[in-house]
Every structure is written in C-alpha cells, then in structure tokens.
Design an enzyme around this catalytic site. Structure first.
Site, PDB file in Angstrom:
ATOM      1  N   GLU A 183      20.971  54.494  50.445  1.00 40.24           N
ATOM      2  CA  GLU A 183      20.942  55.902  50.742  1.00 40.24           C
ATOM      3  C   GLU A 183      20.377  55.878  52.425  1.00 40.24           C
ATOM      4  O   GLU A 183      19.224  55.770  52.539  1.00 40.24           O
ATOM      5  CB  GLU A 183      19.840  56.403  49.797  1.00 40.24           C
ATOM      6  CG  GLU A 183      19.456  58.002  50.186  1.00 40.24           C
ATOM      7  CD  GLU A 183      18.067  58.343  50.543  1.00 40.24           C
ATOM      8  OE1 GLU A 183      17.753  59.536  50.960  1.00 40.24           O
ATOM      9  OE2 GLU A 183      17.156  57.346  50.216  1.00 40.24           O
ATOM     10  N   ASP A 190      16.813  52.727  48.137  1.00 37.00           N
ATOM     11  CA  ASP A 190      16.264  54.074  48.769  1.00 37.00           C
ATOM     12  C   ASP A 190      15.766  54.164  50.110  1.00 37.00           C
ATOM     13  O   ASP A 190      14.890  52.947  50.545  1.00 37.00           O
ATOM     14  CB  ASP A 190      14.883  54.502  47.788  1.00 37.00           C
ATOM     15  CG  ASP A 190      14.427  55.777  48.210  1.00 37.00           C
ATOM     16  OD1 ASP A 190      14.942  56.768  47.918  1.00 37.00           O
ATOM     17  OD2 ASP A 190      13.058  55.801  48.565  1.00 37.00           O
TER      18      ASP A 190
END
Length: 484
Positions: free
Chosen positions: A262, A232
């Site tokens: 990400e 993340d």
C-alpha cells in the site's frame, strides 16, 4: 492459463467489534469460491492497542493472534487464533489463497514509559526542528506481560524506535525524534520526510529491529500457512527493506509468496520507482486508478472517459498493478476518504474485472455494504461481474476508447474457456453504440447483455463486428446469448 484471479478484501473499517469475522469467513468460503474469488486479503490478525476494539493497525503484539489476555481481551476484533487458523483452512480447502495484512511501521500501547532525550519537529515539515532538545516520557517499552515470552522473548525499548508523538511527562502531543536518531531517508518525500506516521516509529536502521521483524515474519508465515501479504504503509518505511524481507520469507518456506504494498500516492512514477527499488519483488495497489474512478464519479458526466486509464499503474506496469475501486481507507469517515460514488461503481468494477490487465481486488464494503455509512450492498452487480470474469473474460482484447462519454472493449475468448468472449460498453452520459470487432468465430451469433440493462439482443456480422449499445449511466456486457 487457468481461471482469472480475483482478490477480495474481506473486511471494512466499521465492522462490529464482536469477534465474529473469522467464523463468518469460514462459513463463507464455499460461496466465495462459487463467486470466482481466488484469493482473500484478511485484516491484521494480531492484538492491537485497543484490544477487541482495534481494527488491527494500532499494533501492540505481533505474536498475539487472539490467544492471550492482553489489552482487555483474548480475541482480536475478528476472533481467536484458533478461529483464524480454521478460517484459513476453510479457504485453503476451497483452493482460495490467503493474504495477511502486515503492519510493521509502528507500535502502539506500550507497557511502560521510558525517559528519553528527544527533539520536537514541525508536524508539517519533518526536517524542521522546533525548540530545544528535552527529556520526555515516551511509551516505548513493550514487554508483553500477558504473553510471558511464548513464541518470542524479544522486548522493545526506545532504542528500537526513531520517535513518537506523545510526551507523557507534559501531556503534549507533537512529533518527537529521539536524540541520536535520524528519520529514515528512503521514504516518501511528503511533508519533507514521511518516515513518521503514528505511535512509536520503528527504526529500520537498527539491526535488532530488522532481525526481529524477519524472525517474526518466518514464524507467522509458517504458523498460519498464508500464501502472501498485503504490506501496510510502505511509503513510511525504507523502500529497500521489503525486498530483503520478502526474499527471506520465500527462502524460509521454499515457496513463492505474493505481495502487494500500500503506497498511497497519486503519481504513478513514484509507484514505479518503489517497484524498481524492490526489484519487482512486490506489486502495488493502483492508487492513481482509484483516484481516476473517484474523480469520474464526482464529475457526473463531465469526465473524459478516454483518459480513465491515463497515469495509472495498470497502464504502465500491468503485471505489478493490483486494481481496486475502494478500500477501508477510502471509505466514508476515514482519513483517506475518496469514495467512488455508487452510480459509477458497476462501471469501475467492469474496468478492473473484465479487462486483461491488472489483478483486481473487490472490496467487502461494496460486496456486503457498510451499514454505518448507509451504503448498500452491490452484491447482485458484483456477482454478475465476477462470474463474467471467471467464465468469459479471456482472449485477445480490442479497445475502443474513442468517445469522451462512451467507451468499450471486446475480448475474443479462447479455446481453453468454452464459449468465452465478451463485449463491454460503458457510458457516463446519455448512452451510445459502439461498432466493435469481437471475432469472426461469432459471425451470425446473437449476443445479449448479461447485466440486464440493454433489452434488445444484437447479431454479429460476417466480419465479426457488432453494434453494441449501452443505456445512460450504465455498463452493458454482451455475451453469446446461450451463455447469459
């Protein structure tokens, strides 16, 4: 070569906070296998600041996987630790890999306030200091009293963080950088320096922090038996951190581990730079491709389909591109909302599922629907496309990206996958016909549209060409009639 890989993101943001997802997933494992899913990306499994109400990105305790009574609940939003491990086992029993969502950028929900000297910074220009240095009340002491030191006795204090967004003493929300600290340099340049995202921001220049994150990663990977990670918010973390972290994980478990980061950015050159900095230890989600899909869906026919792959990671670095149509961040109501309109969803999924480049990820919100946003399930179309990827999408690829409103490609099939091969035609306008080569081995064969949109079959000529057609605003996937 084996079967084509297909990942599924098995959650969406607005799932009910009823601690039922892990149990539902275990029950769903056999159906996912049949559908052609080979890997599942699961949401953050650790305790968030909002307890059972937390989606998982407001990380409180990485060691609490739904085992301790912390933040008002024992289970997380998705269930208990035992249910999580049972779901992973159920997936592994069906030979489906499991990727865990790893959130290391920040902590939220500290147990105690500390008095810290800090400097206030401009939220829109992170290198610009505002006012004088002052002492603030910072929620930075994490002692985890509910866990009582099980698995780890490491506790967090202000020295482990760069800054925070709340002064408890004055009840002021702003961005405060702690005295003597610097924002990480090797992060995204948005807002001048995008180190700070939310909560208490981890200081990746502090060796105690990196050592603890490595200890935790080894514990978590062995505890759960996962096969890889979705990382993340990597644009907010020193871009060299994950290279060493991933190598440490692989060495510890002595097996290869897949990783996808990400990095939410429209510029493929920025993504390429990040991949290179990490020496290709990880893949990235193809955010530029998502934006192309979004823009095309909003254009309603006024988009040049010939350019749908331009500026995308799957075009310039297909081996490191995880392709997707939408996810939990782009869904309606979220901070990065950029939803691909429903009419274009089948075409977008055909592009990521039926081409040879990229590693496609199917979104739970598309597959199961999002009731809170009145978004209906597209399971019927997605099941067809995933089945086609599983059985037919093999062999040499020939592209026909030669018309602004009607594009196509063919796959010749291969010997390993019996009766494989296909022709795909997409239109965002009135429809059309593409004269495309699919292979001389199909000469004289009749092909039918597996999607059920085109009603009439076509015959392949002696040279291996066919006139494959598609209706308005649709996708047609032509396969040997016996395989429909």
């Amino acid at each position: 070569m084996g079967m084509n890989g297909t990942m599924m993101q098995y959650f969406q943001w607005d799932l009910p906070a009823d601690a039922s997802l892990w149990k539902a997933l275990a029950e769903d494992a056999a159906k996912l296998k049949t559908a052609g899913v080979t890997a599942v990306w699961l949401p953050p499994a650790y305790k968030g600041a909002q307890g059972k109400e937390d989606v998982g990105y407001g990380v409180y305790d990485l060691y609490d996987l739904g085992e301790f009574n912390q933040k008002g609940s024992v289970p997380t939003k998705y269930g208990t630790k035992a249910e999580y491990l049972a779901a992973i086992k159920a997936l592994h029993d069906k030979k489906i890999q499991v990727y865990a969502d790893i959130v290391l950028n920040h902590r939220i929900g500290a147990d105690e306030v500390e008095q810290v000297s800090a400097e206030e910074f401009n939220a829109n220009s992170r290198n610009q200091m505002v006012g004088d240095s002052k002492t603030i009340g910072a929620w930075t002491k994490f002692t985890f009293p509910g866990r009582k030191g099980k698995y780890s006795d490491f506790t967090w204090n202000w020295t482990h963080f760069d800054g925070i967004d709340w002064d408890q003493d004055r009840a002021v929300k702003s961005i405060f950088k702690f005295a003597g600290k610097d924002w990480d340099k090797e992060v995204d340049s948005e807002l001048g320096n995008y180190d700070y995202l939310m909560g208490a921001d981890l200081d990746f220049n502090n060796p105690e922090v990196t050592e603890e994150l490595t200890r935790w990663g080894k514990w978590y990977t062995k505890q759960t038996g996962i096969d890889g990670y979705r990382l993340d918010a990597v644009k907010h973390i020193n871009k060299y951190f994950y290279k060493d972290w991933l190598r440490a994980m692989k060495e510890d478990v002595e097996k290869d581990l897949f990783a996808v980061g990400e990095y939410w950015h429209w510029d493929v050159n920025v993504l390429q730079d990040y991949i290179n900095a990490n020496e290709s230890e990880l893949s990235l989600f193809d955010v530029p491709l998502h934006f192309n899909f979004h823009n095309c869906s909003k254009a309603h026919g006024n988009y040049d389909l010939r350019t749908i792959l331009d500026g995308t990671l799957v075009k310039v670095n297909p081996m490191k591109a995880v392709t997707f149509v939408d996810n939990h961040d782009s869904q309606p109501g979220q901070s990065l909302e950029s939803w691909v309109e429903d009419w274009f969803k089948p075409m977008a999924y055909a592009i990521i599922l039926l081409r040879q480049e990229g590693y496609p990820c199917v979104f739970y919100g598309d597959y199961k629907g999002i009731p809170t946003a009145k978004i209906k399930s597209k399971k019927r179309e997605l099941d067809k496309l995933m089945k086609l990827r599983k059985n037919q999408a093999y062999g040499a690829q020939h592209d026909y990206f030669d018309d602004p409103n009607c594009i196509g490609w063919t796959r010749e099939g291969d010997e390993e996958h019996k009766n494989s091969g296909m022709a795909v035609v997409i239109s965002d306008g009135t429809g059309g016909t593409k004269h495309m080569y699919i292979g001389r081995q199909f000469a004289g064969c009749h092909f039918a549209d597996a999607m059920g949109n085109a009603k009439y079959n076509i015959k392949i000529d002696e040279e291996g060409f066919g006139d494959f057609y598609v209706n308005r605003d649709a996708v047609a996937v032509w396969v040997h009639k016996e395989n429909k």
